[in-house]
Design an enzyme around this catalytic site. Sequence first.
Site, PDB file in Angstrom:
ATOM      1  N   ALA A 144       0.843  -1.204   0.000  1.00  0.00           N
ATOM      2  CA  ALA A 144       0.000   0.000   0.000  1.00  0.00           C
ATOM      3  C   ALA A 144       0.869   1.242   0.000  1.00  0.00           C
ATOM      4  O   ALA A 144       2.031   1.203   0.434  1.00  0.00           O
ATOM      5  CB  ALA A 144      -0.912  -0.004   1.213  1.00  0.00           C
ATOM      6  N   ASP A 145       0.309   2.322  -0.504  1.00  0.00           N
ATOM      7  CA  ASP A 145       0.968   3.625  -0.412  1.00  0.00           C
ATOM      8  C   ASP A 145      -0.105   4.687  -0.192  1.00  0.00           C
ATOM      9  O   ASP A 145      -1.157   4.638  -0.834  1.00  0.00           O
ATOM     10  CB  ASP A 145       1.763   3.917  -1.692  1.00  0.00           C
ATOM     11  CG  ASP A 145       2.617   5.157  -1.524  1.00  0.00           C
ATOM     12  OD1 ASP A 145       3.601   5.103  -0.764  1.00  0.00           O
ATOM     13  OD2 ASP A 145       2.293   6.197  -2.130  1.00  0.00           O
ATOM     14  N   THR A 146       0.163   5.591   0.737  1.00  0.00           N
ATOM     15  CA  THR A 146      -0.835   6.611   1.104  1.00  0.00           C
ATOM     16  C   THR A 146      -0.269   8.014   0.882  1.00  0.00           C
ATOM     17  O   THR A 146       0.870   8.288   1.259  1.00  0.00           O
ATOM     18  CB  THR A 146      -1.217   6.478   2.594  1.00  0.00           C
ATOM     19  OG1 THR A 146      -1.703   5.153   2.826  1.00  0.00           O
ATOM     20  CG2 THR A 146      -2.305   7.468   2.985  1.00  0.00           C
ATOM     21  N   THR A 149      -5.149   6.061  -0.705  1.00  0.00           N
ATOM     22  CA  THR A 149      -4.268   4.903  -0.549  1.00  0.00           C
ATOM     23  C   THR A 149      -4.455   4.000  -1.763  1.00  0.00           C
ATOM     24  O   THR A 149      -5.590   3.731  -2.167  1.00  0.00           O
ATOM     25  CB  THR A 149      -4.586   4.122   0.736  1.00  0.00           C
ATOM     26  OG1 THR A 149      -4.461   4.994   1.863  1.00  0.00           O
ATOM     27  CG2 THR A 149      -3.609   2.953   0.928  1.00  0.00           C
ATOM     28  N   GLY A 150      -3.344   3.583  -2.333  1.00  0.00           N
ATOM     29  CA  GLY A 150      -3.370   2.551  -3.368  1.00  0.00           C
ATOM     30  C   GLY A 150      -3.038   1.226  -2.708  1.00  0.00           C
ATOM     31  O   GLY A 150      -2.131   1.161  -1.880  1.00  0.00           O
TER      32      GLY A 150
END
Lengths: 197, 197
Positions: free
Chosen positions: B72-74, B108-109
Site C-alpha cells: 500500500a501507499d498513502t 491509498t493505493g
Amino acid sequence: MSKNYNFILASASPRRKELLSIYTKNFKVLPADIDESIPNNMDIDYIPLYIAKMKADAVKNKINNSDILITADTVVILDNKIYGKPKNRDDAYNMLHTLSNKEHKVITGVCCYSGDNNINIEFIDTTFVTFIKLNESIINDYLDTDEYTDKAGAYAVQGYGSLFIEKINGSYDNVVGLPVGKLMAKLLNNNINIFKI
Amino acid sequence: MSKNYNFILASASPRRKELLSIYTKNFKVLPADIDESIPNNMDIDYIPLYIAKMKADAVKNKINNSDILITADTVVILDNKIYGKPKNRDDAYNMLHTLSNKEHKVITGVCCYSGDNNINIEFIDTTFVTFIKLNESIINDYLDTDEYTDKAGAYAVQGYGSLFIEKINGSYDNVVGLPVGKLMAKLLNNNINIFKI
C-alpha cells in the site's frame, strides 16, 4: 494546562479510556451508575446528552476543585429509533440486519466540567455511517467473534465491524465512543493546553 | 479461508501492521525497498497505486504459492499536489499551514496478490478530510510532540492530529494508512473467509 487539573473519566468503557489515553495516561476512571430512564417526548438526538448529564450528576459530588470530569453516552439512531447495546445474539442479529445497506447516525453526548466551575462544556457530536449490504452468513460470522457485545448498534467500528462500513461522514472517534478530538479542541479554547497535560 | 494462506505485509509502517492485526496476528512483514520515481503526466490520484504496484513487484519473487501479499501507499493531495512525509519540521509546518481550514484528499493505493495467482486485487480508496482553522501556536505545539515525522501530510489522524479534524468523509482506516475493512471485504468476495484467519 494553566492550572494543574486532573482528568476523571466517568465511564467503564475501555474504548473511551483508550481514546482519552491519546492525550494523557494520567487520569482516573470512575464509572457512574445511573438509571437510564428518559422523559417522554424528548428530542431523540439529545437523549445521549441527557444521559451524559445524568452520569455527571451521579459523580459530581466526588470530584475536587482541581478535577475535570468527563462523561459521555453514545447511541446509534435509525428512523428515529435508538439502537443501544444488544440484549443478546438475536437482538444483535436484528440490529445488524436493520442497519444493512443504509445510513444511520451515531450521536455521542459529552459533558465536561471542572470542580472549580471554570470549565463547563456540553455538546453532541453526530456522525453518519453507511453500511454495505450484509447477508445472513456474514452477520453470523461476525456474531461468532463476540465483538458485538457491549457495543451500541451491535458493531465496533474499530474492529471486524470496519468490514461493514462503506463510509463515514463526520468524526471517527465519535463512532468509537468519545469525540475526543472535538472535546480537546474545546478545552484548548478554554485555555487548557492539552499538549502539556 | 478455503485454503491455508499466510499474509505478507510489504510495509514497514507500524500503523499498517496495527490495522492488519485487527484480522490476524499471524502475518509476516517484509518491507519493500523501492525508488519512488513516477512517470511524468500520470493522473495524480493513481500515483499511490502505481507505487503500491512497484512495492509488490519488488517482493513478488520472495513469496510462496500459499502467501497473500499486501502492499500500500498513502498520500495527501490538495490542489492537485501531493503532500508526502515531511522532510523536516519547517516542511511539516508549511504542510499543516497549507492544510488549515480546507478539505484535502487522502488516497491509498492497495495491491493484494496471492502466490498461486488466485487473488489479484488492486484498488484506490479516497477519503476527504476537512481541517479546522489552525494558528501558529497550535501548529508549533503539535510539532513539539514529534508526531508529524513519518506521516503523509505531517499529521496522524489517530493521534494528536485528531484535534485538527473537523470531519472526514469516506473510510477512516484509509487515512491511517490502509483501508483494511474494504480490503477484507474484497477478500471475502474472493472466498477468503477473513473471520477464520
